[in-house]
Scaffold this motif. Structure first.
Motif, PDB file in Angstrom:
ATOM      1  N   SER A  15       0.888  -1.186   0.000  1.00 40.07           N
ATOM      2  CA  SER A  15       0.000   0.000   0.000  1.00 40.07           C
ATOM      3  C   SER A  15       0.918   1.225   0.000  1.00 40.07           C
ATOM      4  O   SER A  15       0.939   2.020   0.928  1.00 40.07           O
ATOM      5  N   LEU A  16       1.665   1.361  -1.069  1.00 40.87           N
ATOM      6  CA  LEU A  16       2.806   2.271  -1.146  1.00 40.87           C
ATOM      7  C   LEU A  16       2.419   3.721  -0.878  1.00 40.87           C
ATOM      8  O   LEU A  16       1.415   4.215  -1.403  1.00 40.87           O
ATOM      9  N   LYS A  17       3.227   4.389  -0.093  1.00 40.99           N
ATOM     10  CA  LYS A  17       2.999   5.807   0.172  1.00 40.99           C
ATOM     11  C   LYS A  17       3.270   6.619  -1.095  1.00 40.99           C
ATOM     12  O   LYS A  17       4.124   6.251  -1.907  1.00 40.99           O
ATOM     13  N   PRO A  18       2.606   7.759  -1.271  1.00 38.06           N
ATOM     14  CA  PRO A  18       3.013   8.703  -2.327  1.00 38.06           C
ATOM     15  C   PRO A  18       4.451   9.163  -2.072  1.00 38.06           C
ATOM     16  O   PRO A  18       4.913   9.160  -0.924  1.00 38.06           O
ATOM     17  N   ALA A  19       5.159   9.546  -3.108  1.00 34.87           N
ATOM     18  CA  ALA A  19       6.582   9.861  -2.994  1.00 34.87           C
ATOM     19  C   ALA A  19       6.877  10.908  -1.925  1.00 34.87           C
ATOM     20  O   ALA A  19       7.807  10.753  -1.119  1.00 34.87           O
ATOM     21  N   ASP A  20       6.084  11.986  -1.880  1.00 34.23           N
ATOM     22  CA  ASP A  20       6.383  13.050  -0.925  1.00 34.23           C
ATOM     23  C   ASP A  20       6.081  12.631   0.508  1.00 34.23           C
ATOM     24  O   ASP A  20       6.614  13.201   1.455  1.00 34.23           O
ATOM     25  N   TYR A  21       5.221  11.610   0.690  1.00 33.08           N
ATOM     26  CA  TYR A  21       4.934  11.110   2.033  1.00 33.08           C
ATOM     27  C   TYR A  21       6.032  10.187   2.544  1.00 33.08           C
ATOM     28  O   TYR A  21       6.123   9.930   3.749  1.00 33.08           O
ATOM     29  N   MET A  22       6.846   9.661   1.626  1.00 34.17           N
ATOM     30  CA  MET A  22       7.953   8.800   2.052  1.00 34.17           C
ATOM     31  C   MET A  22       9.099   9.605   2.639  1.00 34.17           C
ATOM     32  O   MET A  22       9.859   9.090   3.464  1.00 34.17           O
ATOM     33  N   VAL A  23       9.241  10.845   2.212  1.00 41.55           N
ATOM     34  CA  VAL A  23      10.279  11.709   2.778  1.00 41.55           C
ATOM     35  C   VAL A  23       9.949  11.939   4.256  1.00 41.55           C
ATOM     36  O   VAL A  23       8.798  12.186   4.612  1.00 41.55           O
ATOM     37  N   THR A  24      10.934  11.831   5.093  1.00 39.24           N
ATOM     38  CA  THR A  24      10.857  11.933   6.564  1.00 39.24           C
ATOM     39  C   THR A  24      10.471  10.616   7.229  1.00 39.24           C
ATOM     40  O   THR A  24      10.359  10.563   8.453  1.00 39.24           O
TER      41      THR A  24
END
Length: 477
Positions: free
Chosen positions: A249-258
């Motif tokens: 349930s992959l996070k959107p790219a910008d949500y993976m940062v941090t």
């Protein structure tokens, strides 16, 4: 930053800089100059006058936060200079404010530049605090005790910050386990590190499934501090997701940062037990951390899977990004099976974005079944300098985590109240006799913020450490 206490009068102390704490400019000889510079008595307002060698910093109220923020603001300015010593006069204040000055100094002076190609050489700077002129000696008195305690607490917070700020490429489950062992040896406490064979053998299938697709083996970390004649037995459980991609349930790219910050609960627990041992608090304390990396791959656990947790509860996976609660579920079960006669169980996790939406970036959401315990935890947080509030369980949200094919689902059937439904999920893994002894701390907001706030820098804040130690200090009061 080195801190020294002295009972020498401020005008007799030799230093490069004097820090002046200001809540009124009326009686200052520099009043006109400060007015011309539009100096206002408002938090985080600061003026440096090189010609007089003084840093004037404002505080609105004589509270922990206002004074800690004020001294941190001044210290940050001091750090930009090449001066080695600064002094501050606390003679007009109550001795109790020493805690805020020491912690504001040590927390405010924190920096993390491990990944800068050109690192500035660490300056050896010192703050000299003038306090209680009428004391003939500062040896073996309350003030030195406050200094020592606040120094240890601040070091613990900064240790947690360092761990959380470290990148996932440099901080994966095995690294977390090795660091836990190092902290345990330094604090002279017991430790156990278990791998995936142990998880499989002990039916910890929820935690095992989360880390299945990672190249890094999941680790169960258990540290124990056991002083003689311990008054209480406390268990601290931490979510140690060293990185969370969201799984399938992959996070959107910008949500993976941090998402390196998803280990903040586990880091807070490690730092807290280290501090408790260093402070020699009279409590038996166990720290249990699930160190896991949630990745994608051919062996990843999937939406629609049904997992069986350590206590036999079956869990329908409807979202692999709701993984922290799965790790905590097995860690809570492990703790209760291995440790008996527990007085308190606290778990810490960057568990839900819903908590950040509900109470903001700077506040911890506190949940559980014991109203008095929850409110005492909130009071301890506020007294320690952290922000917290309660989020109350209710029977209607409890229904939303029911599953048609398993005992419970790992996410609710509603998009609302997500922080509370996550807490209600965890409640399923508390034994009946421990439900009133448990608190869940959702630190998703304050654990990692992408801008400086107060005496907290960009990045990790070490949330959870100070409030827990404050709670334990006042446990019998």
């Amino acid at each position: 930053m080195k801190i020294n206490l002295t009972n020498t009068k401020i005008n007799k102390i030799k230093s490069d800089i004097e820090i002046v704490l200001v809540n009124s400019i009326e009686n200052l000889k520099e009043k006109e100059l400060l007015e011309s510079l539009d100096f206002k008595v408002s938090d985080e307002v600061m003026v440096y006058l090189p010609e007089s060698g003084k840093i004037f910093v404002a505080y609105e109220e004589e509270t922990y936060d206002c004074l800690a923020i004020a001294i941190a603001t001044a210290i940050k300015k001091f750090q930009t200079t090449n001066f080695k010593t600064a002094k501050v006069d606390l003679n007009s204040f109550d001795s109790k404010i020493l805690k805020s000055i020491v912690e504001g100094t040590l927390l405010g002076s924190y920096t993390f530049d491990n990944y800068k190609s050109k690192q500035e050489k660490k300056k050896k700077q010192e703050l000299i605090i003038s306090i209680q002129e009428d004391s003939p000696s500062l040896d073996n008195i309350e003030l030195n005790s406050i200094l020592n305690e606040s120094t240890i607490i601040s070091k613990a917070v900064n240790k947690a910050r360092d761990m959380v700020n470290t990148t996932p490429g440099d901080f994966y489950p095995d690294v977390m386990a090795k660091l836990a062992k190092k902290l345990a040896k330094d604090a002279k406490i017991e430790y156990k590190i278990k791998g995936e064979k142990f998880l499989e053998k002990n039916d910890m299938n929820a935690m095992l499934s989360v880390g299945r697709a990672s190249i890094h083996e999941s680790k169960l970390i258990h540290l124990s501090y056991k002083p003689k004649d311990a008054k209480k037995k406390i268990v601290l459980v931490g979510k140690g997701l060293t990185y969370d991609s969201g799984g399938l349930s992959l996070k959107p790219a910008d949500y993976m940062v941090t998402m390196k910050s998803d280990k903040a609960g586990g880091c807070a627990v490690l730092a807290t037990i280290w501090a408790i041992a260093k402070l020699e608090l009279p409590f038996e304390v166990h720290a249990v951390i699930g160190a896991v990396e949630n990745m994608i791959g051919g062996d990843a656990y999937k939406p629609d899977d049904v997992l069986v947790a350590k206590n036999g509860t079956t869990i329908e996976v409807r979202n692999t990004d709701a993984e922290g609660r799965l790790v905590l579920a097995d860690c809570l079960c492990y703790a209760q099976d291995e440790i008996h006669d527990i007085d308190y169980i606290f778990d810490y996790a960057t568990l839900t974005g819903a908590c950040v939406v509900g109470v903001g970036q700077y506040t911890t959401g506190i949940m559980g079944n014991n109203e008095i315990l929850k409110r005492n935890a909130v009071l301890s947080a506020l007294k320690s300098g952290e922000y917290a509030t309660t989020l109350d369980f209710n029977r209607y949200l409890k229904k939303t985590i029911k599953s048609d094919i398993a005992d419970i689902s790992n996410i609710a059937s509603t998009r609302y109240g997500g922080a509370i439904t996550a807490g209600l999920f965890l409640d399923n893994f508390l034994k009946k006799e421990n439900k009133e002894k448990w608190i869940h701390f959702d630190i998703a907001g304050p654990a990692f913020v992408e801008k400086a706030w107060g005496y907290n820098p960009y990045g990790a804040s070490g949330a959870g450490v100070r409030m827990t130690i404050e709670f334990l200090k006042n446990i019998d009061k």
